[in-house]
Design a protein around this motif. Structure first.
Motif, PDB file in Angstrom:
ATOM      1  N   GLY A  12       0.862  -1.178   0.000  1.00 52.45           N
ATOM      2  CA  GLY A  12       0.000   0.000   0.000  1.00 52.45           C
ATOM      3  C   GLY A  12       0.899   1.229   0.000  1.00 52.45           C
ATOM      4  N   MET A  13       1.707   1.346  -1.054  1.00 49.40           N
ATOM      5  CA  MET A  13       2.748   2.387  -1.059  1.00 49.40           C
ATOM      6  C   MET A  13       2.207   3.784  -1.320  1.00 49.40           C
ATOM      7  N   HIS A  14       0.968   3.895  -1.785  1.00 56.37           N
ATOM      8  CA  HIS A  14       0.328   5.184  -2.019  1.00 56.37           C
ATOM      9  C   HIS A  14       1.211   6.040  -2.922  1.00 56.37           C
ATOM     10  N   LYS A  15       1.650   7.202  -2.476  1.00 58.41           N
ATOM     11  CA  LYS A  15       2.480   8.089  -3.298  1.00 58.41           C
ATOM     12  C   LYS A  15       3.971   7.908  -3.008  1.00 58.41           C
ATOM     13  N   GLY A  16       4.293   6.877  -2.237  1.00 53.38           N
ATOM     14  CA  GLY A  16       5.692   6.582  -1.955  1.00 53.38           C
ATOM     15  C   GLY A  16       6.249   7.284  -0.744  1.00 53.38           C
ATOM     16  N   GLU A  17       5.385   7.775   0.119  1.00 55.36           N
ATOM     17  CA  GLU A  17       5.841   8.504   1.300  1.00 55.36           C
ATOM     18  C   GLU A  17       6.766   7.636   2.157  1.00 55.36           C
ATOM     19  N   ASP A  18       6.324   6.424   2.494  1.00 51.21           N
ATOM     20  CA  ASP A  18       7.134   5.524   3.320  1.00 51.21           C
ATOM     21  C   ASP A  18       8.297   4.954   2.516  1.00 51.21           C
ATOM     22  N   THR A  19       8.040   4.600   1.269  1.00 50.19           N
ATOM     23  CA  THR A  19       9.093   4.061   0.408  1.00 50.19           C
ATOM     24  C   THR A  19      10.273   5.022   0.337  1.00 50.19           C
ATOM     25  N   ASP A  20      10.004   6.293   0.188  1.00 46.05           N
ATOM     26  CA  ASP A  20      11.064   7.305   0.127  1.00 46.05           C
ATOM     27  C   ASP A  20      11.935   7.247   1.382  1.00 46.05           C
ATOM     28  N   PHE A  21      11.302   7.146   2.533  1.00 41.25           N
ATOM     29  CA  PHE A  21      12.030   7.063   3.807  1.00 41.25           C
ATOM     30  C   PHE A  21      12.907   5.809   3.843  1.00 41.25           C
ATOM     31  N   TYR A  22      12.335   4.665   3.450  1.00 44.20           N
ATOM     32  CA  TYR A  22      13.098   3.406   3.488  1.00 44.20           C
ATOM     33  C   TYR A  22      14.279   3.442   2.521  1.00 44.20           C
ATOM     34  N   LEU A  23      14.056   3.982   1.332  1.00 42.40           N
ATOM     35  CA  LEU A  23      15.135   4.062   0.341  1.00 42.40           C
ATOM     36  C   LEU A  23      16.275   4.945   0.849  1.00 42.40           C
ATOM     37  N   LYS A  24      15.925   6.063   1.467  1.00 40.53           N
ATOM     38  CA  LYS A  24      16.952   6.972   1.996  1.00 40.53           C
ATOM     39  C   LYS A  24      17.750   6.334   3.126  1.00 40.53           C
ATOM     40  N   LYS A  25      17.167   5.351   3.801  1.00 40.37           N
ATOM     41  CA  LYS A  25      17.874   4.612   4.852  1.00 40.37           C
ATOM     42  C   LYS A  25      18.743   3.499   4.263  1.00 40.37           C
ATOM     43  N   GLY A  26      18.676   3.306   2.939  1.00 43.25           N
ATOM     44  CA  GLY A  26      19.519   2.329   2.271  1.00 43.25           C
ATOM     45  C   GLY A  26      18.897   0.957   2.082  1.00 43.25           C
ATOM     46  N   PHE A  27      17.608   0.821   2.390  1.00 38.13           N
ATOM     47  CA  PHE A  27      16.945  -0.470   2.228  1.00 38.13           C
ATOM     48  C   PHE A  27      16.567  -0.718   0.774  1.00 38.13           C
ATOM     49  N   LYS A  28      16.477  -1.976   0.428  1.00 40.25           N
ATOM     50  CA  LYS A  28      15.866  -2.399  -0.830  1.00 40.25           C
ATOM     51  C   LYS A  28      14.372  -2.515  -0.528  1.00 40.25           C
ATOM     52  N   VAL A  29      13.531  -2.043  -1.436  1.00 36.61           N
ATOM     53  CA  VAL A  29      12.090  -1.990  -1.172  1.00 36.61           C
ATOM     54  C   VAL A  29      11.319  -2.674  -2.289  1.00 36.61           C
ATOM     55  N   VAL A  30      10.315  -3.450  -1.888  1.00 35.83           N
ATOM     56  CA  VAL A  30       9.305  -3.932  -2.816  1.00 35.83           C
ATOM     57  C   VAL A  30       8.019  -3.213  -2.423  1.00 35.83           C
ATOM     58  N   GLY A  31       7.511  -2.385  -3.315  1.00 35.42           N
ATOM     59  CA  GLY A  31       6.299  -1.617  -3.050  1.00 35.42           C
ATOM     60  C   GLY A  31       5.123  -2.198  -3.814  1.00 35.42           C
ATOM     61  N   PHE A  32       3.998  -2.321  -3.140  1.00 31.78           N
ATOM     62  CA  PHE A  32       2.773  -2.857  -3.737  1.00 31.78           C
ATOM     63  C   PHE A  32       1.743  -1.731  -3.792  1.00 31.78           C
ATOM     64  N   GLU A  33       1.137  -1.533  -4.967  1.00 36.28           N
ATOM     65  CA  GLU A  33       0.124  -0.492  -5.107  1.00 36.28           C
ATOM     66  C   GLU A  33      -0.939  -0.929  -6.116  1.00 36.28           C
ATOM     67  N   ALA A  34      -2.202  -0.848  -5.707  1.00 38.99           N
ATOM     68  CA  ALA A  34      -3.317  -1.269  -6.561  1.00 38.99           C
ATOM     69  C   ALA A  34      -3.763  -0.174  -7.526  1.00 38.99           C
ATOM     70  N   ASP A  35      -3.716   1.066  -7.094  1.00 38.65           N
ATOM     71  CA  ASP A  35      -4.200   2.183  -7.913  1.00 38.65           C
ATOM     72  C   ASP A  35      -3.201   2.451  -9.042  1.00 38.65           C
ATOM     73  N   LYS A  40       1.903   4.572 -11.221  1.00 43.25           N
ATOM     74  CA  LYS A  40       2.598   5.348 -12.261  1.00 43.25           C
ATOM     75  C   LYS A  40       3.367   6.508 -11.639  1.00 43.25           C
ATOM     76  N   LEU A  41       2.727   7.225 -10.709  1.00 42.51           N
ATOM     77  CA  LEU A  41       3.385   8.329 -10.021  1.00 42.51           C
ATOM     78  C   LEU A  41       4.669   7.843  -9.346  1.00 42.51           C
ATOM     79  N   CYS A  42       4.600   6.680  -8.684  1.00 41.47           N
ATOM     80  CA  CYS A  42       5.769   6.135  -7.986  1.00 41.47           C
ATOM     81  C   CYS A  42       6.850   5.669  -8.965  1.00 41.47           C
ATOM     82  N   ARG A  43       6.437   5.099 -10.098  1.00 39.78           N
ATOM     83  CA  ARG A  43       7.434   4.698 -11.101  1.00 39.78           C
ATOM     84  C   ARG A  43       8.194   5.919 -11.617  1.00 39.78           C
ATOM     85  N   GLU A  44       7.498   7.038 -11.770  1.00 42.53           N
ATOM     86  CA  GLU A  44       8.151   8.269 -12.223  1.00 42.53           C
ATOM     87  C   GLU A  44       8.999   8.868 -11.109  1.00 42.53           C
TER      88      GLU A  44
END
Length: 194
Positions: A12-35, A40-44
């Motif tokens: 439920g990555m939404h607009k990538g708010e949490d993903t951005d935080f995890y990436l900046k901490k150096g984690f590898k992320v798998v984000g799931f989004e239905a919308d 598309k917004l997150c891919r960009e």
């Protein structure tokens, strides 16, 4: 199956708010989004992280595959017109949102089997789940695995006490013995990208 200490699932990555935080901490992320628009917004937004394989986006809705009666690999998704975080595959939740003054548009999205995603990507160190009415599906998928994430975050049930007890039962069966409750409204808000 191995647990990967550098891997986080943002379900439920939404607009990538949490993903951005995890990436900046150096984690590898798998984000799931239905919308599809949010995916598309997150891919960009994260095109560089996708290129370097630090981020993988899985587009589609996680559902209870075992009880899915449809014959297609698509499902109805209620895309909320006013509040993008309220998108859901649960019709009762969409009805609740309408009563709260926020209608949905019905679209079709791909179905994601979360159990298969765990097999494909591995067990994450941290599993964040926030998928309007379907969080328990992800928890149940973990029951088939010996290894578990060190930490799990869900948006817990707020309406049905029986459903809340079911969440506790699953966590106990998974082997978790402690928890922390956080009121999200008390967390400083994220400034959404342009």
């Amino acid at each position: 199956m191995n647990k990967l200490k550098n891997l986080i699932f943002d379900v439920g990555m939404h607009k990538g708010e949490d993903t951005d935080f995890y990436l900046k901490k150096g984690f590898k992320v798998v984000g799931f989004e239905a919308d599809p628009d949010l995916a598309k917004l997150c891919r960009e937004r994260f095109k560089e992280e996708i290129k370097t394989d630090q981020l993988t986006i899985v587009e589609g809705a996680i559902i209870d595959i075992k009880n899915h009666k449809g014959s297609s690999d698509k499902i109805k998704f209620f895309k909320n017109k006013k509040n993008s975080v309220w998108g859901t595959v649960v019709e009762d939740w969409a009805d609740r949102n309408t009563k709260l003054g926020s209608d949905s548009e019905v679209i079709e999205v791909s179905i994601i089997d979360f159990a298969e995603s765990l097999k494909q990507f591995g067990i994450p160190y941290y599993l964040k789940i926030d998928i309007e009415g379907m969080d328990v599906i992800c928890l149940n998928a973990l029951l088939d695995h010996e290894k578990r994430p060190d930490y799990i975050s869900i948006e817990s049930e707020k309406v049905s006490f029986d459903n809340l007890l079911e969440e506790f039962r699953i966590f106990k069966e998974l082997g978790y013995g402690s928890f922390q409750m956080i009121n999200q409204s008390k967390i400083s808000s994220f400034k959404e990208p342009g």
